[in-house]
Design a protein around this motif. Sequence first.
Motif, PDB file in Angstrom:
ATOM      1  N   UNK A 297       0.849  -1.190   0.000  1.00  0.00           N
ATOM      2  CA  UNK A 297       0.000   0.000   0.000  1.00  0.00           C
ATOM      3  C   UNK A 297       0.886   1.242   0.000  1.00  0.00           C
ATOM      4  N   UNK A 298       0.658   2.140  -0.961  1.00  0.00           N
ATOM      5  CA  UNK A 298       1.388   3.388  -1.025  1.00  0.00           C
ATOM      6  C   UNK A 298       0.444   4.567  -0.872  1.00  0.00           C
ATOM      7  N   UNK A 299       0.831   5.547  -0.029  1.00  0.00           N
ATOM      8  CA  UNK A 299      -0.053   6.692   0.238  1.00  0.00           C
ATOM      9  C   UNK A 299       0.785   7.927   0.528  1.00  0.00           C
ATOM     10  N   UNK A 300       0.200   9.116   0.294  1.00  0.00           N
ATOM     11  CA  UNK A 300       0.938  10.358   0.491  1.00  0.00           C
ATOM     12  C   UNK A 300       0.039  11.433   1.073  1.00  0.00           C
ATOM     13  N   UNK A 301       0.687  12.411   1.718  1.00  0.00           N
ATOM     14  CA  UNK A 301       0.019  13.623   2.209  1.00  0.00           C
ATOM     15  C   UNK A 301       1.007  14.772   2.040  1.00  0.00           C
ATOM     16  N   UNK A 302       0.645  15.775   1.255  1.00  0.00           N
ATOM     17  CA  UNK A 302       1.482  16.952   1.072  1.00  0.00           C
ATOM     18  C   UNK A 302       0.875  18.121   1.840  1.00  0.00           C
ATOM     19  N   UNK A 303       1.651  18.653   2.783  1.00  0.00           N
ATOM     20  CA  UNK A 303       1.197  19.740   3.652  1.00  0.00           C
ATOM     21  C   UNK A 303       1.512  21.092   3.005  1.00  0.00           C
ATOM     22  N   UNK A 304       1.068  21.277   1.787  1.00  0.00           N
ATOM     23  CA  UNK A 304       1.317  22.558   1.114  1.00  0.00           C
ATOM     24  C   UNK A 304       0.335  23.618   1.612  1.00  0.00           C
ATOM     25  N   UNK A 305      -0.977  23.350   1.624  1.00  0.00           N
ATOM     26  CA  UNK A 305      -1.887  24.362   2.166  1.00  0.00           C
ATOM     27  C   UNK A 305      -1.960  24.349   3.690  1.00  0.00           C
ATOM     28  N   UNK A 306      -1.419  23.288   4.323  1.00  0.00           N
ATOM     29  CA  UNK A 306      -1.463  23.184   5.790  1.00  0.00           C
ATOM     30  C   UNK A 306      -0.076  22.813   6.323  1.00  0.00           C
ATOM     31  N   UNK A 307       0.937  23.655   6.086  1.00  0.00           N
ATOM     32  CA  UNK A 307       2.309  23.318   6.474  1.00  0.00           C
ATOM     33  C   UNK A 307       2.462  23.196   7.987  1.00  0.00           C
ATOM     34  N   UNK A 308       3.453  22.394   8.383  1.00  0.00           N
ATOM     35  CA  UNK A 308       3.770  22.218   9.799  1.00  0.00           C
ATOM     36  C   UNK A 308       5.081  22.957  10.068  1.00  0.00           C
ATOM     37  N   UNK A 309       5.006  24.074  10.795  1.00  0.00           N
ATOM     38  CA  UNK A 309       6.180  24.899  11.060  1.00  0.00           C
ATOM     39  C   UNK A 309       6.890  24.411  12.324  1.00  0.00           C
ATOM     40  N   UNK A 310       8.212  24.519  12.327  1.00  0.00           N
ATOM     41  CA  UNK A 310       8.974  24.251  13.541  1.00  0.00           C
ATOM     42  C   UNK A 310      10.090  25.279  13.665  1.00  0.00           C
ATOM     43  N   UNK A 311      10.408  25.656  14.893  1.00  0.00           N
ATOM     44  CA  UNK A 311      11.405  26.679  15.171  1.00  0.00           C
ATOM     45  C   UNK A 311      12.726  26.085  15.648  1.00  0.00           C
ATOM     46  N   UNK A 312      12.667  24.939  16.341  1.00  0.00           N
ATOM     47  CA  UNK A 312      13.866  24.362  16.947  1.00  0.00           C
ATOM     48  C   UNK A 312      14.160  22.940  16.469  1.00  0.00           C
TER      49      UNK A 312
END
Length: 363
Positions: A297-312
């Motif tokens: 099973x192959x699956x994907x999720x691209x967080x282009x409209x809902x990006x996950x930001x990180x600072x550290x």
Amino acid sequence: MHDILPYGKFGRSRAINAENPTGEKGKGGTAASNLGTGRKGSPCLLNLLPGSTTVLGDIKGCGVINHIWITVDAKTSEGDCFVLRDLVLRMTWDDEEHPSVEVPLGDFFCCGFGKECTVNSYSIAVVPARGMNSYFSMPFTKRAKIELINEHKNPIPAFFYQIDYCLYDSLPDPVLYFHAKWNRESVTEKKKDYTILDGVHGRGIYVGTYLALQTLERYWWGEGEVKFYLDGDVEFPTICGTGTEDYVGGSWSFAKQEDGRTVEQTYSTPFLGYPYYSKQDELTYHPYYNDDCPPMRGMYRFHIPDPVYFEEDIRVTIQQIGMCHNGLFERQDDVSSVAYWYQEKGGQNDYSPLLPREERWPR
């Protein structure tokens, strides 16, 4: 991460392929064929030897790679049929010590298991037959180097590719560099979450996940939740989903009912999809054994409209939890993944080389 077309910043458009390996202005399509000069004289790279590293592009200056197109045969013989896992795509920006991308070719384009499938997403498109396209923006300020490592047993007879990019005098600050990392656990550890990404320190944006899963146990496999540990999270994550098929936008096990049987439905959309399901070996044939194999099973999720930001820092994991008539249960499966993210220069990331090619092959 986003293109700069609307901002009126003009660049110098260039392209690299086998006919113009340096992307030089006015030097496209100059090779000769039996039809004459400039008539499709060198459309591809020929006879890439086992163990070789081929520089697909070495761009000096400041710019952005906007599109990469690649196609290659999926096998060189009936027994040597995992070309898409044996070839490795490597990208290094601005003379960094370690590559920012080092991923099996097929998996980078959301085609795990050494087998292509149709993908119609915003970032990755794979269309018949094995036309693999990336639309991730890949900026660089001094140099961009893209390499292909051939760890396949045999020579690759023909490798077709094109890298489309623009050169600029400068780029808006700060520049976020594109990264992608592959991982695999051929048998996950029971009660321990599988790691999609770890060891990333600095400031950045997580933009995508590809999962390639072969189930090793019976019953429903997809209750595992995807977790994002951000900026110092240790015991519990800041973001935690509700299930594996939920993370890629599906629901109720992707299932429909046909004649009393549960049938999984594949799909591919701009930002999420489940494009591949098979329980047959479609790459090879032998008269002495059938084509059964553990379901893939192959699956994907691209967080282009809902990006996950990180600072550290960031760590991304997924649980291995199933469901049967008796309720939830901890399970073990064979999981591979690609994490895609952008990161500012100066971050410190843990580097580990890929597994040997035999350990990358699907079951």
